[in-house]
Design an enzyme around this catalytic site. Structure first.
Site, PDB file in Angstrom:
ATOM      1  N   ASN A  24      21.288  23.019 -11.683  1.00  0.00           N
ATOM      2  CA  ASN A  24      22.109  22.956 -12.938  1.00  0.00           C
ATOM      3  C   ASN A  24      22.017  24.760 -13.317  1.00  0.00           C
ATOM      4  O   ASN A  24      20.709  24.377 -14.741  1.00  0.00           O
ATOM      5  CB  ASN A  24      22.534  22.227 -13.296  1.00  0.00           C
ATOM      6  N   HIS A  39      22.534  25.561 -18.788  1.00  0.00           N
ATOM      7  CA  HIS A  39      21.292  25.368 -19.519  1.00  0.00           C
ATOM      8  C   HIS A  39      21.021  26.388 -19.718  1.00  0.00           C
ATOM      9  O   HIS A  39      20.444  26.607 -21.156  1.00  0.00           O
ATOM     10  CB  HIS A  39      20.449  24.501 -20.455  1.00  0.00           C
ATOM     11  N   HIS A  79      29.091  23.448 -14.920  1.00  0.00           N
ATOM     12  CA  HIS A  79      30.411  22.178 -14.988  1.00  0.00           C
ATOM     13  C   HIS A  79      30.628  23.048 -16.192  1.00  0.00           C
ATOM     14  O   HIS A  79      30.438  23.602 -17.274  1.00  0.00           O
ATOM     15  CB  HIS A  79      29.653  21.071 -16.333  1.00  0.00           C
ATOM     16  N   ARG A  96      32.862  22.887 -18.895  1.00  0.00           N
ATOM     17  CA  ARG A  96      33.289  21.932 -19.691  1.00  0.00           C
ATOM     18  C   ARG A  96      34.395  22.039 -20.252  1.00  0.00           C
ATOM     19  O   ARG A  96      35.251  23.497 -20.466  1.00  0.00           O
ATOM     20  CB  ARG A  96      32.951  21.550 -20.610  1.00  0.00           C
ATOM     21  N   ARG A 146      31.530  24.934 -23.496  1.00  0.00           N
ATOM     22  CA  ARG A 146      30.314  25.262 -24.127  1.00  0.00           C
ATOM     23  C   ARG A 146      29.214  26.072 -23.919  1.00  0.00           C
ATOM     24  O   ARG A 146      28.719  25.997 -24.708  1.00  0.00           O
ATOM     25  CB  ARG A 146      30.353  23.692 -24.884  1.00  0.00           C
ATOM     26  N   GLU A 162      31.344  21.533 -11.179  1.00  0.00           N
ATOM     27  CA  GLU A 162      31.788  19.790 -12.220  1.00  0.00           C
ATOM     28  C   GLU A 162      32.680  20.112 -12.788  1.00  0.00           C
ATOM     29  O   GLU A 162      32.948  21.243 -13.475  1.00  0.00           O
ATOM     30  CB  GLU A 162      29.980  19.031 -12.651  1.00  0.00           C
ATOM     31  N   THR A 178      26.712  14.649 -20.227  1.00  0.00           N
ATOM     32  CA  THR A 178      27.272  13.951 -19.674  1.00  0.00           C
ATOM     33  C   THR A 178      26.431  12.422 -19.757  1.00  0.00           C
ATOM     34  O   THR A 178      25.416  11.945 -18.959  1.00  0.00           O
ATOM     35  CB  THR A 178      27.509  14.262 -18.004  1.00  0.00           C
ATOM     36  N   GLU A 202      27.783  11.110  -6.309  1.00  0.00           N
ATOM     37  CA  GLU A 202      26.407  11.324  -6.729  1.00  0.00           C
ATOM     38  C   GLU A 202      25.949  10.490  -7.681  1.00  0.00           C
ATOM     39  O   GLU A 202      26.990   9.925  -9.061  1.00  0.00           O
ATOM     40  CB  GLU A 202      26.536  13.132  -7.468  1.00  0.00           C
ATOM     41  N   HIS A 205      20.813  13.586 -13.460  1.00  0.00           N
ATOM     42  CA  HIS A 205      21.058  13.209 -14.195  1.00  0.00           C
ATOM     43  C   HIS A 205      19.064  13.670 -14.830  1.00  0.00           C
ATOM     44  O   HIS A 205      18.905  12.214 -14.330  1.00  0.00           O
ATOM     45  CB  HIS A 205      21.888  12.819 -15.116  1.00  0.00           C
TER      46      HIS A 205
HETATM   47  N1  PXP Z   1      24.657  16.112 -11.946  1.00  0.00           N
HETATM   48  C1  PXP Z   1      25.880  15.943 -12.971  1.00  0.00           C
HETATM   49  C2  PXP Z   1      26.915  15.279 -12.561  1.00  0.00           C
HETATM   50  C3  PXP Z   1      25.959  16.205 -14.574  1.00  0.00           C
HETATM   51  O1  PXP Z   1      26.675  16.616 -15.441  1.00  0.00           O
HETATM   52  C4  PXP Z   1      24.554  16.933 -14.527  1.00  0.00           C
HETATM   53  C5  PXP Z   1      24.288  17.419 -16.320  1.00  0.00           C
HETATM   54  O2  PXP Z   1      25.229  18.729 -16.279  1.00  0.00           O
HETATM   55  C6  PXP Z   1      23.478  16.791 -14.740  1.00  0.00           C
HETATM   56  C7  PXP Z   1      23.993  16.749 -12.518  1.00  0.00           C
HETATM   57  C8  PXP Z   1      21.917  17.421 -14.379  1.00  0.00           C
HETATM   58  O3  PXP Z   1      21.526  17.082 -15.375  1.00  0.00           O
HETATM   59  P1  PXP Z   1      20.137  17.717 -16.283  1.00  0.00           P
HETATM   60  O4  PXP Z   1      21.056  18.880 -16.781  1.00  0.00           O
HETATM   61  O5  PXP Z   1      20.127  16.454 -17.137  1.00  0.00           O
HETATM   62  O6  PXP Z   1      19.400  18.085 -15.131  1.00  0.00           O
END
Ligand code: PXP
Length: 239
Positions: free
Chosen positions: A12, A15, A48, A50, A54, A75, A106, A154, A190
């Protein structure tokens, strides 16, 4: 090593976009990071989009679609606006997540039992795009996901990542067993790190994929994106 020997890694890259948005610059580019992750062996990229934009922007999603050579996971919230964007862009899979504007990230899974009609509508409107549902590790949530025709679930691992308690691990194991019983593909995500993910790989034999962002991008500050991906791929190997 093939994906049969390990759990698939979806990185993901939100960040990376967070860092860019902090200054309103063009760098660092999350899609350039995605390309490096793919080359380093990641099996897919997750972004993601949003509602508040953001971090990831609409243009990022379009550029990822044109540059991704592996699986692209979008996402998004189950809103008409997001469904229209997904149908225009055509990701390989959509993951429906809950969204609250004030949240840091999330927080909690999508309650597909309470919101079954909304989720059913989104799945129908997404047509041929496979849908994964980001849910809390509860049997009724897994069963409802299957009933609604989702391709995958998930499991939200935020609570487990927080304290790595035996009770949270047991909840995940129980939910994974229900996923195996009803025959739905299993992903998790997550708060996962290269350390805490190992226990999940060991205890969830039907886990196919993880989505990891924050910890991997944090590691990349020290070892680079490719180095971080390699570290996570090693952690995801099945014994
Ligand atoms: N899966 C989902 C559905 C999420 O919303 C997120 C955070 O955007 C992640 C995985 C990844 O989480 P993390 O950034 O804590 O690894």
């Amino acid at each position: 090593m093939t994906t049969r020997d390990r759990v698939a890694l979806h990185v993901n890259v939100d960040h990376v976009a967070t860092l860019r948005q902090a200054r309103g610059t063009a760098y660092p580019d999350p899609i350039a990071a995605a390309v490096i992750c793919e080359r380093a062996g990641a099996d897919g990229i997750t972004v993601h989009l949003r509602e508040d934009r953001r971090h990831i922007q609409d243009d990022d999603v379009r550029r990822l679609r044109s540059l991704a050579t592996k699986r692209m996971n979008l996402e998004m919230a189950a809103t008409a606006e997001m469904v229209a964007i997904a149908n225009e862009i055509g990701p390989d899979i959509v993951t429906l997540v809950p969204e609250r504007r004030q949240e840091q990230t999330t927080e909690g899974g999508l309650d597909v039992v309470t919101h079954r009609d909304l989720v059913a509508q989104a799945i129908q409107d997404l047509g041929a795009i496979p849908v994964s549902l980001f849910i809390d590790p509860e049997a009724d949530q897994v069963r409802m996901s299957k009933e609604l025709g989702a391709h995958a679930v998930e499991l939200h691992t935020g609570e487990y990542a927080h304290d790595e308690s035996a009770s949270e691990l047991a909840r995940l194991v129980a939910a994974a067993e229900v996923a195996a019983e009803v025959g739905i593909e299993l992903a998790a995500g997550h708060g996962l790190t290269a350390e805490n993910v190992k226990e999940l790989v060991a205890k969830l034999p039907n886990l196919v994929e993880v989505n990891i962002g924050h910890a991997l991008v944090s590691d990349a500050v020290f070892v680079g994106m490719a180095g971080a991906v390699e570290r996570y791929l090693a952690a995801l190997a099945r014994a």
